[in-house]
Write a protein that holds these residues in place. Structure first.
Motif, PDB file in Angstrom:
ATOM      1  N   CYS A   9      -5.517 -24.370   9.142  1.00 50.94           N
ATOM      2  CA  CYS A   9      -5.563 -23.055   9.367  1.00 50.94           C
ATOM      3  C   CYS A   9      -6.269 -22.886  10.603  1.00 50.94           C
ATOM      4  O   CYS A   9      -5.826 -22.054  11.422  1.00 50.94           O
ATOM      5  CB  CYS A   9      -6.630 -22.667   8.116  1.00 50.94           C
ATOM      6  N   MET A  10      -7.434 -23.737  11.123  1.00 51.94           N
ATOM      7  CA  MET A  10      -7.856 -23.647  12.394  1.00 51.94           C
ATOM      8  C   MET A  10      -6.794 -24.049  13.504  1.00 51.94           C
ATOM      9  O   MET A  10      -6.883 -23.298  14.523  1.00 51.94           O
ATOM     10  CB  MET A  10      -9.116 -24.757  12.502  1.00 51.94           C
ATOM     11  N   TRP A  11      -5.648 -24.982  13.185  1.00 52.23           N
ATOM     12  CA  TRP A  11      -5.115 -25.371  14.065  1.00 52.23           C
ATOM     13  C   TRP A  11      -4.225 -24.261  14.570  1.00 52.23           C
ATOM     14  O   TRP A  11      -3.696 -23.772  15.711  1.00 52.23           O
ATOM     15  CB  TRP A  11      -4.242 -26.331  13.772  1.00 52.23           C
ATOM     16  N   TYR A  12      -3.641 -23.399  13.490  1.00 53.32           N
ATOM     17  CA  TYR A  12      -2.818 -22.242  13.738  1.00 53.32           C
ATOM     18  C   TYR A  12      -3.144 -21.104  14.363  1.00 53.32           C
ATOM     19  O   TYR A  12      -2.732 -20.434  15.077  1.00 53.32           O
ATOM     20  CB  TYR A  12      -1.918 -22.057  12.514  1.00 53.32           C
ATOM     21  N   THR A  13      -4.423 -20.745  13.696  1.00 51.91           N
ATOM     22  CA  THR A  13      -5.226 -19.463  14.212  1.00 51.91           C
ATOM     23  C   THR A  13      -6.192 -19.697  15.415  1.00 51.91           C
ATOM     24  O   THR A  13      -6.174 -18.733  15.960  1.00 51.91           O
ATOM     25  CB  THR A  13      -5.920 -19.100  12.969  1.00 51.91           C
ATOM     26  N   GLY A  14      -6.858 -20.911  15.674  1.00 51.58           N
ATOM     27  CA  GLY A  14      -7.640 -20.857  16.535  1.00 51.58           C
ATOM     28  C   GLY A  14      -8.948 -20.319  16.198  1.00 51.58           C
ATOM     29  O   GLY A  14      -9.832 -20.250  16.961  1.00 51.58           O
ATOM     30  N   LEU A  15      -9.232 -20.226  14.924  1.00 48.28           N
ATOM     31  CA  LEU A  15     -10.710 -19.403  14.355  1.00 48.28           C
ATOM     32  C   LEU A  15     -11.045 -20.427  13.027  1.00 48.28           C
ATOM     33  O   LEU A  15     -10.226 -21.000  12.373  1.00 48.28           O
ATOM     34  CB  LEU A  15     -10.235 -18.281  13.883  1.00 48.28           C
ATOM     35  N   ASP A  16     -12.190 -20.359  13.093  1.00 47.31           N
ATOM     36  CA  ASP A  16     -12.975 -21.068  11.840  1.00 47.31           C
ATOM     37  C   ASP A  16     -12.776 -19.804  10.940  1.00 47.31           C
ATOM     38  O   ASP A  16     -13.261 -18.778  10.935  1.00 47.31           O
ATOM     39  CB  ASP A  16     -14.229 -21.391  12.312  1.00 47.31           C
ATOM     40  N   PRO A  17     -12.066 -20.485   9.639  1.00 47.01           N
ATOM     41  CA  PRO A  17     -11.988 -19.217   8.606  1.00 47.01           C
ATOM     42  C   PRO A  17     -13.134 -18.870   7.935  1.00 47.01           C
ATOM     43  O   PRO A  17     -13.483 -17.862   7.371  1.00 47.01           O
ATOM     44  CB  PRO A  17     -10.917 -19.795   7.662  1.00 47.01           C
ATOM     45  N   MET A  20     -15.018 -16.913  11.310  1.00 41.03           N
ATOM     46  CA  MET A  20     -13.946 -16.434  12.033  1.00 41.03           C
ATOM     47  C   MET A  20     -14.539 -16.282  13.708  1.00 41.03           C
ATOM     48  O   MET A  20     -14.312 -15.350  14.226  1.00 41.03           O
ATOM     49  CB  MET A  20     -14.165 -14.636  11.500  1.00 41.03           C
ATOM     50  N   PRO A  22     -14.014 -18.343  17.416  1.00 38.15           N
ATOM     51  CA  PRO A  22     -13.038 -19.214  18.062  1.00 38.15           C
ATOM     52  C   PRO A  22     -13.481 -20.735  17.916  1.00 38.15           C
ATOM     53  O   PRO A  22     -14.538 -20.873  18.360  1.00 38.15           O
ATOM     54  CB  PRO A  22     -12.720 -18.832  19.365  1.00 38.15           C
TER      55      PRO A  22
END
Length: 131
Positions: A9-17, A20, A22
């Motif tokens: 999830c972090m790889w694709y979005t660039g956010l810590d889920p 939230m 970056p």
């Protein structure tokens, strides 16, 4: 569709889920090499990359001669903040202090002879057990 892992999830979005915020995602081969070098900091071939990564992240405190330092500084480079000064030089042994051949070692004999093997100290490498 599977949800995946936090890392995916972090790889694709660039956010810590979870927060939230970056997070840095290394995309270029050079950034990936810097991260790999930090994980394998003891390998001599990674020294240049480790120094670059530590400078880039502002962690010059990990460059020096102290116990908590990862790598030694380049020769001639100033030691920064947390690093300690260079260790004392050992200097050369002179003949008066026993700088000649080691005690217990054999010296090459007459001309034409092959050099003798050094005498092994007891207790160092034990011979393999025979089965």
């Amino acid at each position: 569709m599977p949800a995946g892992t936090l890392a995916t999830c972090m790889w694709y979005t660039g956010l810590d889920p979870r927060t939230m915020k970056p997070v840095f995602i290394p995309k270029s081969p050079h950034d990936k090499a810097l991260q790999r070098a930090l994980m394998q900091w003891r390998r001599p071939q990674n020294r240049r990359l480790v120094l670059e990564a530590l400078h880039k992240t502002g962690r010059e405190d990990l460059i020096g001669y102290g116990r908590r330092c990862l790598v030694k500084p380049d020769k001639g480079a100033p030691v920064s903040g947390g690093g300690h000064a260079a260790p004392p030089s050992r200097g050369r042994k002179d003949e008066s202090r026993g700088g000649g051949p080691r005690a217990g070692s054999r010296v090459r004999g007459e001309k034409g002879e092959t050099p003798a093997r050094p005498v092994r100290k007891k207790g160092w490498a034990k011979p393999k057990k025979k089965r």
